[in-house]
Design an enzyme around this catalytic site. Structure first.
Site, PDB file in Angstrom:
ATOM      1  N   ASP A   1       2.678  -1.670  11.148  1.00 46.18           N
ATOM      2  CA  ASP A   1       2.504  -0.818  12.328  1.00 46.18           C
ATOM      3  C   ASP A   1       3.418  -1.269  13.459  1.00 46.18           C
ATOM      4  O   ASP A   1       3.876  -0.468  14.268  1.00 46.18           O
ATOM      5  CB  ASP A   1       1.050  -0.855  12.815  1.00 46.18           C
ATOM      6  CG  ASP A   1       0.088  -0.348  11.755  1.00 46.18           C
ATOM      7  OD1 ASP A   1       0.473   0.563  11.016  1.00 46.18           O
ATOM      8  OD2 ASP A   1      -1.030  -0.872  11.668  1.00 46.18           O
TER       9      ASP A   1
ATOM     10  N   ALA B   1       3.344  -1.080  18.103  1.00 43.82           N
ATOM     11  CA  ALA B   1       4.626  -0.513  17.701  1.00 43.82           C
ATOM     12  C   ALA B   1       5.616  -0.522  18.855  1.00 43.82           C
ATOM     13  O   ALA B   1       6.792  -0.858  18.682  1.00 43.82           O
ATOM     14  CB  ALA B   1       4.432   0.907  17.177  1.00 43.82           C
TER      15      ALA B   1
ATOM     16  N   GLU C   1      -2.108  -4.122   8.192  1.00 41.47           N
ATOM     17  CA  GLU C   1      -2.112  -2.681   8.442  1.00 41.47           C
ATOM     18  C   GLU C   1      -3.280  -2.277   9.329  1.00 41.47           C
ATOM     19  O   GLU C   1      -4.413  -2.751   9.141  1.00 41.47           O
ATOM     20  CB  GLU C   1      -2.211  -1.934   7.098  1.00 41.47           C
ATOM     21  CG  GLU C   1      -1.904  -0.468   7.169  1.00 41.47           C
ATOM     22  CD  GLU C   1      -0.410  -0.189   7.205  1.00 41.47           C
ATOM     23  OE1 GLU C   1      -0.040   0.943   7.549  1.00 41.47           O
ATOM     24  OE2 GLU C   1       0.378  -1.089   6.894  1.00 41.47           O
TER      25      GLU C   1
ATOM     26  N   ALA D   1       2.440   1.194  24.954  1.00 39.31           N
ATOM     27  CA  ALA D   1       2.531  -0.268  25.076  1.00 39.31           C
ATOM     28  C   ALA D   1       1.707  -0.954  23.992  1.00 39.31           C
ATOM     29  O   ALA D   1       1.259  -2.085  24.155  1.00 39.31           O
ATOM     30  CB  ALA D   1       2.056  -0.708  26.457  1.00 39.31           C
TER      31      ALA D   1
ATOM     32  N   TYR E   1      -6.019 -14.269 -23.104  1.00 40.41           N
ATOM     33  CA  TYR E   1      -7.123 -15.033 -22.509  1.00 40.41           C
ATOM     34  C   TYR E   1      -7.300 -16.319 -23.319  1.00 40.41           C
ATOM     35  O   TYR E   1      -6.339 -17.025 -23.574  1.00 40.41           O
ATOM     36  CB  TYR E   1      -8.381 -14.167 -22.452  1.00 40.41           C
ATOM     37  CG  TYR E   1      -9.442 -14.712 -21.530  1.00 40.41           C
ATOM     38  CD1 TYR E   1      -9.143 -15.032 -20.210  1.00 40.41           C
ATOM     39  CD2 TYR E   1     -10.737 -14.932 -21.983  1.00 40.41           C
ATOM     40  CE1 TYR E   1     -10.098 -15.544 -19.356  1.00 40.41           C
ATOM     41  CE2 TYR E   1     -11.706 -15.435 -21.146  1.00 40.41           C
ATOM     42  CZ  TYR E   1     -11.388 -15.751 -19.838  1.00 40.41           C
ATOM     43  OH  TYR E   1     -12.331 -16.263 -19.004  1.00 40.41           O
TER      44      TYR E   1
ATOM     45  N   LYS F   1      -1.191   3.377   1.131  1.00 44.27           N
ATOM     46  CA  LYS F   1      -0.061   2.483   1.397  1.00 44.27           C
ATOM     47  C   LYS F   1       0.371   1.798   0.105  1.00 44.27           C
ATOM     48  O   LYS F   1       1.569   1.637  -0.162  1.00 44.27           O
ATOM     49  CB  LYS F   1      -0.472   1.437   2.443  1.00 44.27           C
ATOM     50  CG  LYS F   1       0.682   0.685   3.076  1.00 44.27           C
ATOM     51  CD  LYS F   1       1.562   1.633   3.898  1.00 44.27           C
ATOM     52  CE  LYS F   1       2.667   0.894   4.632  1.00 44.27           C
ATOM     53  NZ  LYS F   1       2.285   0.489   5.983  1.00 44.27           N
TER      54      LYS F   1
END
Length: 765
Positions: free
Chosen positions: A163, A199, A137, A196, A40, A95
């Site tokens: 996705d 994905a 996501e 539809a 720092y 994730k």
């Protein structure tokens, strides 16, 4: 596992010992005032000024280049729907965990409190300077398409909505291989897409990029076939509208070559399947229940090539095969985006990998004799260690060739070596162990089941399908503890002292007497010994009433070793049993032997310990590289403590010339490849990564493994018994629940291995 038990376990997992699944860990020293002044003020000013001069220096002086943001607004979470940003956080943390363990990528999860597309995009753009990449996501369609499109256009770092593209990339690799096996061409096949959403749209676009034709594609949503004459179609649906005059899934399936399901469970019937073309390809990827059950589909059509999203069937379409490695490759060349060329490169790399000979480690993990490219193996397995060195280089090359890489890779072999090194800290060997155990669970007798932690371990083993527990102990106490932890499954409980076990006890006593009568054991002694749970459990395993045994939680190690040695005994040709501990270190798995039994083994005994360790490591699917440890290096001391190690090595070189073993060596030389190569280039270990250490006495072996475990918080699996005729494993006094579960998985795999060895021996006679 009941829903209530699963809920309890999940909540406890996320809450304890500290809330959440990820944390920030320092990567630089910080012990002294000098360290802090560099970290720092005032030292931090220098890198700040360098970045101010040239913004690209941010990659040189900060963690930006290995940091990905996993970003969601919680509008389309898993199967939970629009649950909001806070409720989506456990998924985003998960994730992040996958990014880290599969590709060594650090993650900050960001939950954005807006459903407004412009506000969401503005938020991501404002925080983008922090990150090397953006993983979108769980954002609902159609907003997800607009968000990704604009962010890709407006940011100069990789952006991907997993996705959409994750499933597309994995399923495209599977489709290319399935078509090859079915001997069909992608530009000729008729494809039905059920679903539809994001994905489905991304999958279909990627299939088209590989040659699928619009005229051969039919997409279906909740209202039926998406036709050109339908009103109010979104742009994405209009892109795939068909001119065919059909309305239903049943009509679409007639003569279709490929079905891709990204919709809901059980909408495909056997009748529909029978109406498909010869050698149909069916990817039923709805989770947790596919569009048609795997077994039903295979029973209906024996010429089918089938994939699902489930891990309990062949050909799992799992996004973890893609996103960690795609981002790894993109980050490593500082790509400005993830483009079609990079996604297609990932597809081709995955497809090609499935055709390569499979490492024994993977065969072992999945309980296969040999995985071979074919109907039941069209995509790599998630535990395949080659993914990290296969997919990222392909993605990186595509980024370079398509002009989006700003830091091209020059030395590809060095890069691949670095990728393999990144995975040294991964605990994937535990996942492999559990996966293999679940393939063929065995009966495990827990000899101290009237202790709460032992019972908890048995519960996890049962609920996870690792093994079939048999609970030994005082029945009334076991039942009371089971009620406390809601362990309400039907499992076998045995109290050796209970009246209902009198007949079994006498049978075991008679057998033990026959085995030990010339070693001072009377029938009365044998009957008395059988009331002791470790003798009783040992005889259960010896007589085939159980496949394996776990004990040691409440008693000193030597007091458990004696009963199992007397009831079960050593494997033929083994003079002394020993133990090894598998340490899950930052540099990878490391076996340490002997850690619990032999106080001062002779040279011949040391050699046998090395041989048994070598065999056990192969059971885990590893290639053993063994260093025989001493305080001396290659004859530098003539003290008997050192020469016995060199004598053991000489014996092994004569009797086992194919073993990768050498010594005597000091520990630092054994573990430091560069030092070993420079100082002792003649060694059989030079240029190799040592993954097993055989210590010359119990003092050094036991102290080393416990030191590693406590100081570095290194996870340990063991002590694993070596040389026993049947699977018996004794945990350390006061072992944790997790340690006992791990040892139960080892016991199951050990039982599988011994069963296989017995069958092989019987066939060869």
């Amino acid at each position: 596992m009941s829903k209530q038990s699963r809920r309890r376990e999940a909540l406890l997992y996320h809450a304890k010992p500290k809330p959440g699944k990820i944390e920030v860990v320092p990567t630089k020293k910080y012990a002294t005032q000098r360290d802090l002044s560099l970290a720092y003020s005032p030292g931090v000013a220098d890198p700040c000024l360098e970045i101010a001069k040239n913004v690209d220096n941010v990659y040189k002086y900060t963690a930006k280049g290995n940091l990905v943001a996993v970003i969601s607004n919680g509008t389309a979470v898993l199967g939970l729907g629009n649950i909001g940003p806070e409720a989506s956080k456990p998924v985003m943390e998960g994730k992040g965990l996958l990014f880290k363990i599969f590709a060594d990528i650090d993650v900050f999860d960001i939950e954005v409190g807006t459903e407004d597309v412009d506000a969401f995009i503005e938020t991501v753009k404002n925080i983008a300077p922090t990150f090397g990449g953006i993983n979108l996501e769980d954002i609902k369609a159609p907003e997800a398409f607009e968000i990704e499109r604009r962010l890709k256009e407006e940011l100069d770092i990789p952006v991907m909505h997993d996705d959409q593209h994750g499933t597309a990339i994995i399923s495209a690799a599977a489709l290319l291989n399935a078509l090859e096996i079915a001997k069909k061409k992608i530009d000729k096949v008729k494809i039905v897409i059920s679903g539809a959403g994001a994905a489905a749209v991304s999958c279909t676009r990627l299939y088209k990029a590989f040659g699928a034709k619009d005229a051969n594609i039919v997409m279906i949503d909740s209202k039926g076939v998406i036709r050109k004459d339908r009103d109010n179609l979104t742009d994405e649906k209009a892109e795939f509208a068909t001119a065919r005059k059909i309305d239903t899934l049943e009509e679409a399936m007639e003569k279709a070559d490929v079905f891709v399901g990204l919709s809901i469970a059980n909408i495909v019937t056997p009748k529909m399947l029978k109406s498909m073309a010869k050698r149909p390809i069916v990817f039923a990827m709805a989770n947790p229940d596919p569009e048609i059950e795997y077994d039903l589909a295979c029973k209906t059509r024996d010429d089918i090539i089938m994939a699902t999203g489930r891990s309990d069937h062949p050909n799992q379409v799992n996004n973890v095969l893609g996103f960690p490695f795609i981002f790894r490759g993109a980050l490593d060349v500082r790509a400005t985006k993830i483009n079609e060329a990079m996604k297609m490169a990932a597809v081709e790399a995955l497809a090609a990998l499935a055709k390569e000979p499979v490492p024994e480690q993977v065969n072992i993990a999945y309980g296969e004799t040999k995985l071979i490219f074919g109907r039941e193996y069209i995509i790599p397995k998630p535990f395949d260690p080659r993914l990290i060195s296969t997919v990222p280089p392909a993605v990186a090359k595509a980024a370079m060739e398509s002009g989006v890489a700003t830091e091209p890779i020059k030395d590809w072999q060095k890069y691949i070596d670095e990728l393999n090194e990144r995975m040294g800290s991964d605990n994937k060997i535990v996942r492999l162990l559990y996966s293999r155990a679940k393939r063929n669970p065995k009966r495990i007798v827990f000899a101290e089941a009237d202790h709460l932690d032992v019972l908890k371990a048995a519960q996890i083993v049962h609920e996870e399908g690792i093994g079939i527990p048999i609970l030994l102990g005082r029945k009334e106490i076991i039942l009371e503890l089971m009620s406390q932890i809601e362990f309400d499954e039907d499992v076998e409980i045995i109290d050796p002292k209970a009246d209902d076990q009198a007949k079994t006890l006498l049978k075991y006593a008679q057998k033990h007497f026959e085995n030990r009568k010339r070693r001072g054991v009377t029938l009365f002694d044998a009957q008395h010994l059988m009331k002791s749970r470790n003798y009783f459990a040992g005889m259960m395993v010896n007589e085939g009433d159980a496949d394996a045994m776990i004990s040691g939680y409440s008693r000193a190690y030597p007091s458990v070793v004696r009963p199992v040695l007397e009831t079960i005994g050593r494997f033929d040709g083994v003079n002394k049993v020993a133990t090894t501990n598998l340490m899950l270190t930052k540099r990878g798995p490391l076996f340490i032997s002997d850690t619990s039994i032999n106080i001062d083994p002779t040279a011949k005994e040391l050699a046998q310990i090395a041989q048994m360790t070598n065999y056990t490591m192969k059971m885990f699917g590893l290639t053993p590289v063994i260093a025989m440890i001493s305080y001396a290096n290659f004859g530098s001391s003539k003290d008997p403590h050192a020469t016995k190690v060199s004598d053991a090595v000489a014996y092994l070189h004569r009797t086992n010339p194919d073993m990768h073993v050498d010594g005597e060596l000091q520990t630092n030389f054994a573990l430091n490849q560069e030092m070993l190569q420079k100082k002792f280039p003649f060694s059989k270990l030079a240029g190799k990564k040592v993954n097993a250490l055989i210590f010359p006495n119990l003092d050094s072996g036991n102290s080393t493994y416990k030191l590693l475990k406590e100081l570095n918080e290194t996870e340990s699996i063991g002590p694993i018994m070596l040389g026993m005729k049947k699977p018996v494993h004794i945990v350390q006094l006061g072992a944790s629940v997790e340690e006992m579960v791990n040892m139960a998985a080892v016991a199951v795999v050990d039982a599988q291995q011994k069963e296989s060895r017995l069958k092989h021996s019987a066939k060869s006679k």
